[in-house]
Design a protein around this motif. Structure first.
Motif, mmCIF file in Angstrom:
data_model
loop_
_atom_site.group_PDB
_atom_site.id
_atom_site.type_symbol
_atom_site.label_atom_id
_atom_site.label_comp_id
_atom_site.label_asym_id
_atom_site.label_seq_id
_atom_site.Cartn_x
_atom_site.Cartn_y
_atom_site.Cartn_z
ATOM 1 N N ILE A 146 37.901 39.447 18.968
ATOM 2 C CA ILE A 146 36.860 39.271 20.510
ATOM 3 C C ILE A 146 36.918 37.494 21.021
ATOM 4 N N PRO A 147 36.843 37.403 21.479
ATOM 5 C CA PRO A 147 37.460 35.142 21.577
ATOM 6 C C PRO A 147 35.809 35.311 22.264
ATOM 7 N N PRO A 148 35.311 34.377 21.245
ATOM 8 C CA PRO A 148 33.839 33.852 21.930
ATOM 9 C C PRO A 148 33.417 34.153 22.682
ATOM 10 N N PRO A 149 34.202 34.112 24.235
ATOM 11 C CA PRO A 149 33.438 33.621 25.284
ATOM 12 C C PRO A 149 32.984 35.497 26.019
ATOM 13 N N TYR A 150 33.289 35.721 24.763
ATOM 14 C CA TYR A 150 32.822 37.359 25.540
ATOM 15 C C TYR A 150 31.905 38.414 24.374
ATOM 16 N N ARG A 151 31.250 37.668 23.464
ATOM 17 C CA ARG A 151 30.846 38.555 21.978
ATOM 18 C C ARG A 151 29.574 38.776 21.943
ATOM 19 N N ASP A 152 29.004 38.102 22.986
ATOM 20 C CA ASP A 152 27.460 38.603 23.143
ATOM 21 C C ASP A 152 27.608 39.491 24.874
ATOM 22 N N LEU A 153 28.420 39.878 25.683
ATOM 23 C CA LEU A 153 28.278 40.272 26.642
ATOM 24 C C LEU A 153 27.568 42.079 26.883
ATOM 25 N N ALA A 154 26.792 42.227 27.756
ATOM 26 C CA ALA A 154 25.823 43.265 27.539
ATOM 27 C C ALA A 154 27.107 44.540 27.641
ATOM 28 N N GLY A 155 28.032 44.757 28.489
ATOM 29 C CA GLY A 155 28.952 45.361 28.921
ATOM 30 C C GLY A 155 30.435 45.158 28.089
ATOM 31 N N HIS A 227 45.608 39.634 37.579
ATOM 32 C CA HIS A 227 45.366 38.764 37.408
ATOM 33 C C HIS A 227 45.605 38.046 36.392
ATOM 34 N N LEU A 228 46.936 37.748 36.468
ATOM 35 C CA LEU A 228 48.288 37.012 35.429
ATOM 36 C C LEU A 228 48.325 34.949 35.490
ATOM 37 N N GLY A 229 48.111 34.686 34.090
ATOM 38 C CA GLY A 229 48.127 33.452 34.721
ATOM 39 C C GLY A 229 47.449 32.606 34.731
ATOM 40 N N THR A 230 45.982 33.575 34.773
ATOM 41 C CA THR A 230 44.411 32.805 34.365
ATOM 42 C C THR A 230 43.614 32.604 33.685
ATOM 43 N N ASN A 231 42.714 31.993 33.352
ATOM 44 C CA ASN A 231 41.830 31.644 32.332
ATOM 45 C C ASN A 231 40.542 32.556 32.663
ATOM 46 N N PRO A 232 39.789 33.530 32.658
ATOM 47 C CA PRO A 232 38.630 34.153 33.569
ATOM 48 C C PRO A 232 37.836 33.653 32.127
ATOM 49 N N GLU A 233 36.654 33.660 33.077
ATOM 50 C CA GLU A 233 35.321 33.195 32.488
ATOM 51 C C GLU A 233 34.021 33.971 32.377
ATOM 52 N N PRO A 234 33.994 35.098 31.711
ATOM 53 C CA PRO A 234 32.779 35.844 31.420
ATOM 54 C C PRO A 234 31.711 35.588 31.986
ATOM 55 N N GLN A 235 30.250 35.729 32.568
ATOM 56 C CA GLN A 235 28.873 35.969 32.663
ATOM 57 C C GLN A 235 27.597 37.292 32.573
ATOM 58 N N ASP A 236 26.935 37.373 31.740
ATOM 59 C CA ASP A 236 26.073 38.499 32.670
ATOM 60 C C ASP A 236 25.658 38.139 33.767
ATOM 61 N N ASP A 237 25.621 39.131 34.324
ATOM 62 C CA ASP A 237 24.518 39.167 36.197
ATOM 63 C C ASP A 237 24.498 40.223 36.553
ATOM 64 N N GLY A 239 22.418 42.698 35.051
ATOM 65 C CA GLY A 239 23.496 44.025 34.836
ATOM 66 C C GLY A 239 25.144 44.377 34.926
ATOM 67 N N GLN A 240 25.524 42.928 35.316
ATOM 68 C CA GLN A 240 27.591 43.467 35.430
ATOM 69 C C GLN A 240 27.975 41.987 34.489
ATOM 70 N N THR A 241 28.930 42.162 34.445
ATOM 71 C CA THR A 241 29.538 41.269 34.174
ATOM 72 C C THR A 241 30.320 40.305 35.261
ATOM 73 N N ARG A 242 30.171 38.969 35.993
ATOM 74 C CA ARG A 242 30.520 38.318 36.635
ATOM 75 C C ARG A 242 31.987 37.957 35.612
ATOM 76 N N LYS A 254 31.656 47.516 33.271
ATOM 77 C CA LYS A 254 32.211 47.049 31.663
ATOM 78 C C LYS A 254 33.188 46.353 31.761
ATOM 79 N N VAL A 255 33.176 45.300 30.664
ATOM 80 C CA VAL A 255 34.543 44.502 30.245
ATOM 81 C C VAL A 255 35.615 44.789 28.762
ATOM 82 N N LEU A 256 36.535 45.902 28.998
ATOM 83 C CA LEU A 256 36.539 45.703 27.711
ATOM 84 C C LEU A 256 38.116 44.854 27.471
ATOM 85 N N VAL A 257 38.110 44.580 26.223
ATOM 86 C CA VAL A 257 38.431 42.909 25.479
ATOM 87 C C VAL A 257 39.471 43.727 25.227
#
Length: 464
Positions: A146-155, A227-237, A239-242, A254-257
């Motif tokens: 689980i890469p660091p940006p995703y570890r604390d996501l609620a979803g 969405h290929l060749g992208t660098n997605p950046e997540p954050q809680d928003d 009750g969802q994840t943006r 939800k976000v499946l890593v």
């Protein structure tokens, strides 16, 4: 505290560990199988079996939607809780069967504990006991990365947790377009979830062939968003994840890593073995013996990160079990023809080797193949590779209906050293999906004419 001794100690009771213990004991070893829980294999609990149960439900829904092509009128509704309840019920049946097999092992060979090295042939257990072994096999499996940006996501979901959902999410972002990501993304999409796959690369499912990659990408893009060749950046928003990426932003329930699984080596104190470890904490492993350098230590299954597949883990366990008992003698074993299957629909399969310089490749288009059209599954492509100048089959890349079965046929042909002509000389029943491979084999024969002693191929009916 008890000082235990054995010929072979195995750390981990998954597929590889069970195979290693069985192999060593069958050859006369006194074994100790050490595991903190004996909960069952990754395959049964969070891998092969629950994922195929989800895929099976998704296939049923998709087939019902496509029934109109046959003149069958249907109305499709997906009961998410029922889908997941059935999944868990049958998953638990498979897990129980695995645990029942473990329970049949000799009681004095099973130790419920965690183990760590205190030397190349010594272990300290969490029970306070110690183990002195002639050789030690590490079969500790793997866990989701689980890469660091995703570890604390609620979803946050991984393949270790997704099957515990009470209902299907309305929307799902899948991070990673590898095997796990593709299988679960397509299944969820077919069950009614809005799905998007994000990947920093442009290669889905580890495909080796650019032509097959494009066909796969085109097929999946008709069912979900890529969405290929992208660098997605997540954050809680709220009750969802943006997810923000180059050129866009979207929200998901939800976000499946699915960015891969890392070997479970933490806590083993491998540095106390004297082995040289790389920057990932892994020792060098001989692929023919699974032995780590010259030490009485063997590393197998997902724990060595080489071939994370169940049948490979089982083979590696058996190889290491024999080698550990024979230590310090070296017991090399030949490996089977590589075969990897991603259970998308149609399946994505790689067999044998990728084509090198001078190799010849034949293609078979399944969009107009007879049996595939009959079954309304006429999607995909098969690419078969052969060496020159003899036309001997060396590999294949398939994304077509029936590829999971045809991959086994081609693996056997490669292992037997058959040429494209040899395979064409075998019976291909009409109308079958296997018959659709003939254009690829004929193309190889035309490119490597030296292999043809006499043209006995009578062809196939149009559209076959």
């Amino acid at each position: 505290m008890t000082d235990l001794t054995c010929d072979v100690a195995i750390i981990g009771a998954g597929t590889a560990g069970l195979a290693a213990e069985r192999s060593a004991r069958k050859n006369g070893a006194r074994t100790l199988l050490i595991d903190p829980a004996f909960n069952g294999t990754t395959c049964a609990t969070v891998g092969c079996m629950p994922s195929k149960l989800l895929i099976g439900a998704a296939r049923a829904a998709q087939d019902a939607r496509g029934a109109g092509a046959f003149g069958i009128r249907t109305s499709v509704g997906v009961d998410g809780p029922a889908v997941l309840q059935r999944l868990r019920k049958l998953r638990d049946d498979f897990v129980d069967a695995t645990r029942a097999g473990i329970a049949k092992l000799p009681e004095d060979s099973r130790i419920t504990a965690r183990a760590r090295f205190t030397g190349p042939d010594r272990l300290a257990l969490s029970t306070g006991d110690t183990v002195q072994a002639g050789a030690i096999i590490i079969a500790t499996g793997s866990s989701p990365m689980i890469p660091p940006p995703y570890r604390d996501l609620a979803g946050l979901l991984t393949n270790d947790t997704i099957f515990e959902l009470e209902d299907l999410p309305q929307s799902l972002a899948v991070i990673g377009g590898g095997v796990i990501g593709l299988e679960l993304a397509q299944a969820m999409a077919r069950l009614g979830t809005r799905v998007a796959i994000f990947d920093q690369g442009d290669q889905l499912g580890g495909t080796r062939c650019k032509v097959v990659q494009q066909v796969l990408q085109d097929a999946l893009s008709r069912e979900l968003t890529l969405h290929l060749g992208t660098n997605p950046e997540p954050q809680d928003d709220n009750g969802q994840t943006r997810i923000d990426w180059d050129g866009g932003s979207d929200k998901f329930d939800k976000v499946l890593v699915a960015t891969g699984r890392a070997p479970n080596l933490a806590g083993l104190d491998l540095e106390k073995t004297g082995l040289s470890l790389n920057d990932k904490g892994l020792p060098e492993v001989d692929p023919e013996t699974l032995q780590c350098a010259d030490a009485p230590i063997f590393l197998v299954g997902d724990a060595n990160a080489a071939r994370p597949l169940l049948h490979e883990a089982s083979d590696e366990g058996a190889i290491a079990g024999r080698g550990a008992l024979a230590f310090p003698a070296r017991v090399p074993s030949s490996r089977k023809t590589p075969l990897a299957i991603t259970f998308t629909d149609p399946p994505l399969v790689s067999v044998g080797a990728a084509p090198g310089d001078g190799a010849k490749t034949g293609s078979a288009d399944y969009t107009n193949q007879g049996r595939a059209r009959v079954d309304n599954r006429n999607t995909g492509l098969a690419r078969i590779h052969a060496s020159a100048p003899d036309g001997r089959l060396i590999g294949a890349d398939l994304f077509c209906p029936g590829a999971d079965h045809m991959g086994h046929l081609l693996a056997l042909a490669i292992a037997q050293g058959l040429t494209a002509r040899d395979l064409l000389d075998q019976p291909f029943y009409h109308p079958t999906l296997e018959e659709g491979l003939k254009p690829a084999l004929r193309e190889i024969c035309a490119a490597v004419p030296l292999q043809i002693p006499g043209d006995r191929d009578t062809g196939s009916p149009p559209g076959a």
